[in-house]
Write an enzyme that holds these catalytic residues in place. Structure first.
Site, mmCIF file in Angstrom:
data_model
loop_
_atom_site.group_PDB
_atom_site.id
_atom_site.type_symbol
_atom_site.label_atom_id
_atom_site.label_comp_id
_atom_site.label_asym_id
_atom_site.label_seq_id
_atom_site.Cartn_x
_atom_site.Cartn_y
_atom_site.Cartn_z
ATOM 1 N N ASP A 1 -12.558 -4.061 2.725
ATOM 2 C CA ASP A 1 -11.311 -4.245 3.469
ATOM 3 C C ASP A 1 -11.649 -4.903 4.803
ATOM 4 O O ASP A 1 -11.659 -6.131 4.911
ATOM 5 C CB ASP A 1 -10.628 -2.877 3.595
ATOM 6 C CG ASP A 1 -9.309 -2.926 4.337
ATOM 7 O OD1 ASP A 1 -8.856 -4.011 4.701
ATOM 8 O OD2 ASP A 1 -8.726 -1.847 4.556
ATOM 9 N N LYS B 1 -10.500 -7.751 -0.203
ATOM 10 C CA LYS B 1 -9.202 -8.183 0.330
ATOM 11 C C LYS B 1 -9.376 -9.539 0.996
ATOM 12 O O LYS B 1 -10.405 -9.797 1.628
ATOM 13 C CB LYS B 1 -8.683 -7.145 1.329
ATOM 14 C CG LYS B 1 -8.268 -5.865 0.629
ATOM 15 C CD LYS B 1 -7.501 -4.933 1.531
ATOM 16 C CE LYS B 1 -7.242 -3.628 0.802
ATOM 17 N NZ LYS B 1 -6.625 -2.610 1.670
ATOM 18 N N PHE C 1 -2.502 -2.103 0.272
ATOM 19 C CA PHE C 1 -3.211 -0.878 -0.077
ATOM 20 C C PHE C 1 -3.142 -0.662 -1.584
ATOM 21 O O PHE C 1 -2.064 -0.682 -2.169
ATOM 22 C CB PHE C 1 -2.617 0.325 0.659
ATOM 23 C CG PHE C 1 -3.578 1.474 0.689
ATOM 24 C CD1 PHE C 1 -4.580 1.524 1.641
ATOM 25 C CD2 PHE C 1 -3.501 2.484 -0.254
ATOM 26 C CE1 PHE C 1 -5.501 2.571 1.655
ATOM 27 C CE2 PHE C 1 -4.411 3.539 -0.248
ATOM 28 C CZ PHE C 1 -5.406 3.579 0.708
#
Ligand code: IMP
Ligand code: MG
Length: 183
Positions: free
Chosen positions: A107, A135, A156
């Site tokens: 992330d 991501k 998410f």
């Protein structure tokens, strides 16, 4: 409700079970090409990499070993705290070994850069990372992940090892989670 009782209105499938499994077979082929017959220590980062490591490792040959690190960077919240805590260290030395960190999702990349620095000091023969998901915002640091499964939008996600407050890890697919006001 699904037959397993997961509430479907909050979950939108992003990657199906068969998309995940197909991609894992491709990643395993990339790993076999990269390492050949060399022994490799797979280091799963608990708990999120649990299913990924289990499925990936079964495509690899007899030269692999498996160990685990447990870290926490989220503390049950949905935003990275930037603080990485080692909750369980490796069982044995990695000095002189090919180490492949197996991560569920990248992330912010904070967890990985911390772990890379920490493990580098132990002088492995090589240190690389395989992540199932990255991501797209993490692509500011593309060098952090040598092998990546899927590039996903900055949302998410849960399932296939990924949780929110320890829930949804055991979904066989990966879904985005909308936080409903009614729950
Ligand atoms: P980073 O340090 O921000 O890259 O975060 C890495 C860790 O945060 C991952 O290994 C996951 O455990 C957790 N994480 C990050 N994004 C998500 C997500 O979308 N769903 C579930 N866990 C996540
Ligand atoms: Mg993780």
């Amino acid at each position: 409700m699904s037959s397993l009782g997961f509430s479907e209105e909050k979950l939108t499938v992003l990657l199906t079970e068969s998309q995940i499994q197909t991609r894992i077979g491709e990643i395993a082929a990339e790993l076999r090409a990269a390492y050949g017959e060399e022994p490799v220590l797979l280091v799963g980062i608990l708990k999120g990499s649990l299913y990924f490591l289990a499925d990936l490792s079964r495509h690899l040959g007899p030269e692999i070993e498996i160990d685990f690190l447990a870290v926490s960077s989220y503390g049950g919240e949905m935003q990275s705290s930037g603080v990485v805590q080692i909750r369980k260290d490796l069982d044995s030395s990695i000095t002189g070994k090919h180490v492949l960190l197996v991560e569920d999702i990248v992330d912010t990349g904070l967890t990985l850069s911390y772990l890379r620095r920490m493990l580098h000091t132990r002088q492995p023969k090589s240190l690389r990372v395989v992540a199932l998901l990255t991501k797209d915002k993490a692509m500011d640091h593309p060098a952090e992940v040598e092998f990546n499964g899927f590039l996903i939008p900055d949302e998410f996600v849960v399932g296939y090892g990924l949780d929110v407050a320890e829930k949804y890890r055991n979904l066989p697919f990966i879904a985005t989670l909308q936080l409903g006001s009614s729950s």
